[in-house]
Scaffold this motif. Sequence first.
Motif, PDB file in Angstrom:
ATOM      1  N   THR A  27      -5.504   1.214   1.426  1.00 18.26           N
ATOM      2  CA  THR A  27      -5.648   1.555   2.496  1.00 18.26           C
ATOM      3  C   THR A  27      -4.506   1.222   3.700  1.00 18.26           C
ATOM      4  OG1 THR A  27      -8.045   1.452   2.645  1.00 18.26           O
ATOM      5  CG2 THR A  27      -7.083   1.635   4.615  1.00 18.26           C
ATOM      6  N   THR A  28      -4.346  -0.291   3.783  1.00 14.66           N
ATOM      7  CA  THR A  28      -3.113  -0.543   4.734  1.00 14.66           C
ATOM      8  C   THR A  28      -1.824   0.015   4.059  1.00 14.66           C
ATOM      9  OG1 THR A  28      -4.262  -2.856   5.087  1.00 14.66           O
ATOM     10  CG2 THR A  28      -1.868  -2.783   5.098  1.00 14.66           C
ATOM     11  N   VAL A  88      -0.526   2.278   7.166  1.00 10.97           N
ATOM     12  CA  VAL A  88       0.580   1.706   7.971  1.00 10.97           C
ATOM     13  C   VAL A  88       1.818   2.747   8.000  1.00 10.97           C
ATOM     14  CG1 VAL A  88       2.306  -0.244   8.363  1.00 10.97           C
ATOM     15  CG2 VAL A  88      -0.067  -0.633   8.079  1.00 10.97           C
ATOM     16  N   LEU A 109      -7.913  -5.977   5.616  1.00 13.19           N
ATOM     17  CA  LEU A 109      -6.814  -4.987   5.170  1.00 13.19           C
ATOM     18  C   LEU A 109      -7.476  -3.338   4.958  1.00 13.19           C
ATOM     19  CD1 LEU A 109      -5.246  -6.811   2.356  1.00 13.19           C
ATOM     20  CD2 LEU A 109      -4.238  -6.462   4.481  1.00 13.19           C
ATOM     21  N   TYR A 110      -8.645  -3.639   4.808  1.00 13.65           N
ATOM     22  CA  TYR A 110      -9.506  -2.369   4.529  1.00 13.65           C
ATOM     23  C   TYR A 110     -10.032  -1.368   5.828  1.00 13.65           C
ATOM     24  CZ  TYR A 110     -12.347   0.960   2.179  1.00 13.65           C
ATOM     25  OH  TYR A 110     -13.193   2.231   1.534  1.00 13.65           O
ATOM     26  N   LEU A 151      -7.325  -3.948  10.349  1.00 12.59           N
ATOM     27  CA  LEU A 151      -5.693  -3.608  10.631  1.00 12.59           C
ATOM     28  C   LEU A 151      -5.495  -2.118  10.646  1.00 12.59           C
ATOM     29  CD1 LEU A 151      -2.774  -4.512  11.194  1.00 12.59           C
ATOM     30  CD2 LEU A 151      -2.676  -4.500   8.458  1.00 12.59           C
ATOM     31  N   PRO A 152      -5.960  -1.336   9.822  1.00 14.51           N
ATOM     32  CA  PRO A 152      -5.702   0.018   9.698  1.00 14.51           C
ATOM     33  C   PRO A 152      -6.280   0.718  10.872  1.00 14.51           C
ATOM     34  CG  PRO A 152      -6.910  -0.291   7.992  1.00 14.51           C
ATOM     35  CD  PRO A 152      -6.475  -1.481   8.329  1.00 14.51           C
TER      36      PRO A 152
END
Length: 210
Positions: A58-59, A63, A141-142, A145-146
């Motif tokens: 995902t990240t 990104v 991360l999942y 952040l995104p």
Amino acid sequence: MSGPPRVARATRDARPDLHWRVLIVFAGTVLVWLFLYHGALLGRDYDRPTHVARAILTTLLVVPLVVAARRLLDRRPWSGLGLPSLRAGWRRLLLGMACWLVPAGLGFALCLGVGWVEISVRTCTADALRVAALLVVLVFLYEALPEELVFRGYLHRNLATRLPAWQAVVGQAALFTLFGSTGTAWSGGPSTRTTVPRRPGCRAGCAAGA
């Protein structure tokens, strides 16, 4: 002497309209999550390696999506998103975590108290703590952040260039709600049971069930 600057200005402004940029990034984000959660690559069954793979992918996909959108669609520098540096942003991070932790803890306690959710722990305390630490990284991360990069970063910043501040906030919140509703509809609703399986090396005396 006036020719080149006009050409350069026209090149900078020759970009898709705001609604197209927002739609492209929003649709791309939805497709990433649907592909990773419902695609044939990882399947829909849950296990720890699959969760780790989904979080990392995902990240790794979101990104670059935002970077490409900023460069190719917005044609503006990355600094224009207004994201703080690590040195300036860690206090905001801690404040945001605290603002989330208090209502989340109260809501979680309420759900447990009225029986809306059930948690079964059948492992040693050390194993449970290791799983909890891993989940913090995976959630970052999942989801954290995104999602923050897409919605509170890219989409909000673009909406704020055309709309008043409150409308930009409401607009990105509406898009985030639509995004969450899409994921819930495809997944058939959230699960209300979380189980940490017992490892063979744990003694029966350190297992707890709820």
